[in-house]
Design an enzyme around this catalytic site. Sequence first.
Site, mmCIF file in Angstrom:
data_model
loop_
_atom_site.group_PDB
_atom_site.id
_atom_site.type_symbol
_atom_site.label_atom_id
_atom_site.label_comp_id
_atom_site.label_asym_id
_atom_site.label_seq_id
_atom_site.Cartn_x
_atom_site.Cartn_y
_atom_site.Cartn_z
ATOM 1 N N LYS B 53 0.824 -1.205 0.000
ATOM 2 C CA LYS B 53 0.000 0.000 0.000
ATOM 3 C C LYS B 53 0.862 1.259 0.000
ATOM 4 O O LYS B 53 0.553 2.230 -0.690
ATOM 5 C CB LYS B 53 -0.948 -0.027 1.211
ATOM 6 C CG LYS B 53 -2.069 -1.059 1.036
ATOM 7 C CD LYS B 53 -2.802 -1.401 2.333
ATOM 8 C CE LYS B 53 -3.767 -2.578 2.067
ATOM 9 N NZ LYS B 53 -4.481 -3.017 3.273
ATOM 10 N N GLN B 97 -4.471 -1.803 9.300
ATOM 11 C CA GLN B 97 -4.324 -3.128 8.685
ATOM 12 C C GLN B 97 -4.950 -4.189 9.601
ATOM 13 O O GLN B 97 -4.603 -4.285 10.772
ATOM 14 C CB GLN B 97 -2.837 -3.428 8.427
ATOM 15 C CG GLN B 97 -2.588 -4.734 7.700
ATOM 16 C CD GLN B 97 -3.202 -4.758 6.301
ATOM 17 O OE1 GLN B 97 -3.062 -3.815 5.534
ATOM 18 N NE2 GLN B 97 -3.907 -5.826 5.983
ATOM 19 N N ASP B 120 -11.174 2.527 3.722
ATOM 20 C CA ASP B 120 -11.460 1.095 3.576
ATOM 21 C C ASP B 120 -12.961 0.843 3.393
ATOM 22 O O ASP B 120 -13.362 -0.252 2.985
ATOM 23 C CB ASP B 120 -10.981 0.339 4.824
ATOM 24 C CG ASP B 120 -9.699 -0.450 4.565
ATOM 25 O OD1 ASP B 120 -9.399 -0.713 3.382
ATOM 26 O OD2 ASP B 120 -9.018 -0.800 5.543
#
Lengths: 296, 296
Positions: B53, B97, B120
């Site tokens: 990422k 994460q 997200d």
Amino acid sequence: MSAAILSGKEISQKILEELKKEVAFLKEKGITPGLAVIRVGDDPASIAYVNGKKKDAEKIGIKSYEHILPASTSQDKLCALIDNLNSDVNIHGILVQLPLPSHIEEQAIIERISPDKDVDGFHPINVGKMVIGQDAFLPCTPFGIIKMLEYAGIESKGKHTVIIGRSNIVGKPIANLMMQKRNPGNSTVTVCHTATPNVSDYTLQADILIVAAGRPCVVNADMVKPGAVVIDVGINRIEDKEHPRGYRLVGDVDYDSVSKKASWITPVPGGVGLMTRAMLMYNTVLAVKKANSIKE
Amino acid sequence: MSAAILSGKEISQKILEELKKEVAFLKEKGITPGLAVIRVGDDPASIAYVNGKKKDAEKIGIKSYEHILPASTSQDKLCALIDNLNSDVNIHGILVQLPLPSHIEEQAIIERISPDKDVDGFHPINVGKMVIGQDAFLPCTPFGIIKMLEYAGIESKGKHTVIIGRSNIVGKPIANLMMQKRNPGNSTVTVCHTATPNVSDYTLQADILIVAAGRPCVVNADMVKPGAVVIDVGINRIEDKEHPRGYRLVGDVDYDSVSKKASWITPVPGGVGLMTRAMLMYNTVLAVKKANSIKE
């Protein structure tokens, strides 16, 4: 063969009786459940719905606070009222009767209501939590359908549930509830809608068929698998000169033919509509229990 | 017949190129997009994902801010970091994460992130808005699938989309997106899962088949209708002594057989996974534009 009646009248009655006991118990503890009902304008259907909700509340001991505003009410004024009710400790649930006049932005009003008092289950955060499978206020019609299946002991696990309709208040939430890994739920779920070319291709596969199309006679016997459970969410007025009111109420399902083929069927009236009303009361009592950290 | 490749590599590349231009434009205006990436503990997969990422962000000009915390980090400390990032004007997107160490309540962390920086798309309010059909951050994998269909010009209206899997990050959101009244979308949608008795009864009906079961070879050619569009969300490691790493990556679909029957198929690797990564960048740029009231 004739279908058994999945009676919203009987099941909602049982739920309301249980709620009445819970409300009595809360009152003994010094807590009076309070439901604020806001109506803007004089739409006859809205007047009838709001009156029905007030009556339901009174019957089981919930105090209802009615706020009737003129159709010309501004967005700001309605927001200010909601803000007051959000911070009022006597109010546990807030219901804004929809639809609102066209100059008011409906979604902004829905989101203004505190998620903790959102007994309609329309706030996006409650919708999101429902989808994720978290504790949330569930919208009253889909919640009522779930309760009907539960009370009747109808197994949904591994069954194919087919839904006609994708509205935000029925089709989408009942689809999301029926696919959750819990009971009732755990169904393979299919959602049909206005862009589905041959709806009967899907309805004929349904073990549980939930019809929320908003039009009369969308489903007839030729579209139903023998032995299916048929849940009719529709409430449509059909002109009927022989009826004292000049109309009668019918669902989205052709009851006469389908009831000969299904194993269970909900009547209209006396079906899902009564469950919707009962679940609003259920959510109000739930809001009281959450606000007071009383175990559900 | 052999299926056309629905290439995540090609499509994600196009998206990243467009984003790079947008980022350059934002920088000209004095705005540097900032993405905070939080990793708790040293899970090797998490390290790899976070590094990927960061690399993606750098490539297109997004500044990434890495926060690496020990596995022993407390819930409170993680919340405090998120609160800081929520109020930091240089940070437009926050990514935690997953999975988090077991002593941390994951859902509370997800809900701690400001919905405006929830790139997200996991916050319940974004999930709810997505379901209702309102403007929201969409979760990256389902969003990536939608973009693949869009870029390839695959018609989904009136088609039967069958989904295997009902996870909160893939199955449920892609089902909700594919039933929306817009394009791509407007599909009749069926969701199968672990409680579905005969999955092939459904997959054989699919015009568009989306497989997110999390197990290799869940779908073989016998389960696919000729000409179907097959989208494979799975990424599984299979032991392979001939491979330098000792394993190779396969999807949930038996690629060799299904690619002979489908009209389109996504490869693994090089398919949906790359789209997921690209859409995180897309959402970050979107967050910048929203924060600065720049039209999308």
